[in-house]
Design a protein around this motif. Structure first.
Motif, PDB file in Angstrom:
ATOM      1  N   ASN A 109       0.827  -1.206   0.000  1.00  9.28           N
ATOM      2  CA  ASN A 109       0.000   0.000   0.000  1.00  9.28           C
ATOM      3  C   ASN A 109       0.865   1.260   0.000  1.00  9.28           C
ATOM      4  OD1 ASN A 109      -2.593  -1.137  -0.032  1.00  9.28           O
ATOM      5  ND2 ASN A 109      -2.541  -1.504   2.179  1.00  9.28           N
ATOM      6  N   ASP A 110       0.462   2.213  -0.831  1.00 10.22           N
ATOM      7  CA  ASP A 110       1.190   3.474  -0.929  1.00 10.22           C
ATOM      8  C   ASP A 110       1.193   4.221   0.388  1.00 10.22           C
ATOM      9  OD1 ASP A 110       1.434   2.863  -3.592  1.00 10.22           O
ATOM     10  OD2 ASP A 110       0.279   4.586  -4.323  1.00 10.22           O
ATOM     11  N   LEU A 111       2.196   5.052   0.576  1.00 13.38           N
ATOM     12  CA  LEU A 111       2.183   6.000   1.677  1.00 13.38           C
ATOM     13  C   LEU A 111       1.005   6.951   1.471  1.00 13.38           C
ATOM     14  CD1 LEU A 111       3.915   7.223   4.122  1.00 13.38           C
ATOM     15  CD2 LEU A 111       4.659   8.897   2.420  1.00 13.38           C
ATOM     16  N   PRO A 112       0.099   7.087   2.458  1.00 11.31           N
ATOM     17  CA  PRO A 112      -1.099   7.923   2.270  1.00 11.31           C
ATOM     18  C   PRO A 112      -0.802   9.399   2.545  1.00 11.31           C
ATOM     19  CG  PRO A 112      -1.224   6.841   4.392  1.00 11.31           C
ATOM     20  CD  PRO A 112       0.042   6.342   3.731  1.00 11.31           C
ATOM     21  N   ALA A 113       0.121   9.952   1.780  1.00  8.64           N
ATOM     22  CA  ALA A 113       0.549  11.334   1.999  1.00  8.64           C
ATOM     23  C   ALA A 113       1.001  11.920   0.665  1.00  8.64           C
ATOM     24  CB  ALA A 113       1.677  11.381   3.028  1.00  8.64           C
ATOM     25  N   TYR A 130       8.650   6.475   8.461  1.00  6.71           N
ATOM     26  CA  TYR A 130       9.087   7.285   7.320  1.00  6.71           C
ATOM     27  C   TYR A 130       8.448   8.663   7.425  1.00  6.71           C
ATOM     28  CZ  TYR A 130       9.732   8.952   2.554  1.00  6.71           C
ATOM     29  OH  TYR A 130      10.073   9.703   1.461  1.00  6.71           O
ATOM     30  N   GLY A 131       9.210   9.696   7.047  1.00  5.12           N
ATOM     31  CA  GLY A 131       8.647  11.035   7.078  1.00  5.12           C
ATOM     32  C   GLY A 131       9.555  12.060   6.452  1.00  5.12           C
ATOM     33  N   CYS A 132       9.137  13.323   6.552  1.00  6.81           N
ATOM     34  CA  CYS A 132       9.843  14.469   5.979  1.00  6.81           C
ATOM     35  C   CYS A 132       9.967  14.294   4.461  1.00  6.81           C
ATOM     36  CB  CYS A 132      11.195  14.670   6.648  1.00  6.81           C
ATOM     37  SG  CYS A 132      11.062  14.946   8.440  1.00  6.81           S
ATOM     38  N   GLY A 133      10.934  14.965   3.815  1.00  6.80           N
ATOM     39  CA  GLY A 133      11.101  14.860   2.373  1.00  6.80           C
ATOM     40  C   GLY A 133      10.684  16.118   1.648  1.00  6.80           C
ATOM     41  N   GLU A 146       3.988   5.656  10.439  1.00 10.22           N
ATOM     42  CA  GLU A 146       4.378   4.327  10.912  1.00 10.22           C
ATOM     43  C   GLU A 146       3.774   3.268   9.993  1.00 10.22           C
ATOM     44  OE1 GLU A 146       3.651   1.354  14.757  1.00 10.22           O
ATOM     45  OE2 GLU A 146       3.077   3.464  14.873  1.00 10.22           O
ATOM     46  N   TYR A 147       4.582   2.279   9.618  1.00 12.40           N
ATOM     47  CA  TYR A 147       4.113   1.195   8.755  1.00 12.40           C
ATOM     48  C   TYR A 147       4.086  -0.108   9.538  1.00 12.40           C
ATOM     49  CZ  TYR A 147       3.773  -2.141   4.933  1.00 12.40           C
ATOM     50  OH  TYR A 147       3.367  -3.165   4.101  1.00 12.40           O
ATOM     51  N   ILE A 155      -0.040   4.434   9.561  1.00  9.71           N
ATOM     52  CA  ILE A 155      -0.699   5.240  10.586  1.00  9.71           C
ATOM     53  C   ILE A 155       0.104   6.530  10.744  1.00  9.71           C
ATOM     54  CG2 ILE A 155      -1.398   5.379  13.007  1.00  9.71           C
ATOM     55  CD1 ILE A 155      -1.372   2.286  13.034  1.00  9.71           C
ATOM     56  N   GLN A 156      -0.567   7.666  10.704  1.00 10.67           N
ATOM     57  CA  GLN A 156       0.151   8.919  10.900  1.00 10.67           C
ATOM     58  C   GLN A 156       0.490   9.105  12.371  1.00 10.67           C
ATOM     59  OE1 GLN A 156      -1.669  12.397   9.162  1.00 10.67           O
ATOM     60  NE2 GLN A 156       0.245  13.569   9.342  1.00 10.67           N
TER      61      GLN A 156
END
Length: 211
Positions: A109-113, A130-133, A146-147, A155-156
């Motif tokens: 599943n894709d990152l929902p962001a 995973y985050g930032c960018g 969080e995966y 989950i954010q």
């Protein structure tokens, strides 16, 4: 690098063309390098595995789909997950799982962001983070995710506590995650370090210096 002797020494070079913004991870006692940019389009999908016991590289299954650079990876439950990255000229939210036992890739599943590249990734126990960018329009991010690999769900979590950033580094030690350095504007870089606690679902500043 030998931490006991505190020395660096050259080893066998990675096969294939020279590249940058590649993605690396470790599974067992083997290191992996995949994707990246050779300085001209298209980005690459190839992957090589390094065995330090023999100082040799072996080509493995390429990441399916489009080549990418600036993707990040974390390892959970014996599998590696490659997240986001540049897919010229845009960024993506794709997530790919690599199974070294079968040398196979599976899309998750894709990152929902917002699609992005040059984020920060690490794993704490059986969960990935995973985050930032930065997105394709040059907007920096500080959201944090969080995966959970068993349910293939995102989950954010609490946003990164520093300024929006790209190109930072991430690592985990003893159940805590750490995010450091990074670019916070086109001409401003940071040496700050932040600690993430999954139990308290928060991020603490460990000292900040912007340059």
């Amino acid at each position: 690098y030998d931490p006991l002797a505190d020395v660096w020494q050259p080893i066998a070079s990675c096969p294939g063309p020279a590249k940058y913004d590649a993605t690396g991870f470790t599974l067992g006692n083997i290191g992996y390098v995949c994707c990246g940019s050779t300085g001209s389009a298209p980005y690459t999908t190839t992957m090589y595995a390094y065995d330090p016991s023999t100082n040799t590289w072996t080509q493995k299954a390429s990441l399916p789909g489009n080549g990418r650079s600036g993707a990040r990876a974390f390892v959970c439950m014996g599998k590696a997950y490659v997240v986001d990255g540049w897919i010229n000229p845009y960024s993506t939210t794709e997530v790919w799982e690599y199974d070294a036992t079968n040398d196979t890739w599976s899309q998750r599943n894709d990152l929902p962001a917002t699609p992005r590249a040059n984020g920060v990734a690490f794993a704490i126990y059986d969960h990935g983070y995973y985050g930032c960018g930065v997105d394709a329009y040059g907007n920096y991010d500080n959201d944090f995710w969080e995966y959970e690999p068993v349910g293939d769900t995102w989950i954010q979590r609490a946003s990164y506590g520093g300024p929006d950033q790209q190109g930072g580094v991430g690592f985990a030690i003893d159940g805590y995650g750490y995010i450091g350095d990074g670019m916070i504007s086109d001409d401003l870089f940071s040496t700050e370090l932040w600690e993430y606690s999954p139990d308290n679902v928060g991020i603490a500043d460990l000292g900040r210096t912007d340059e």
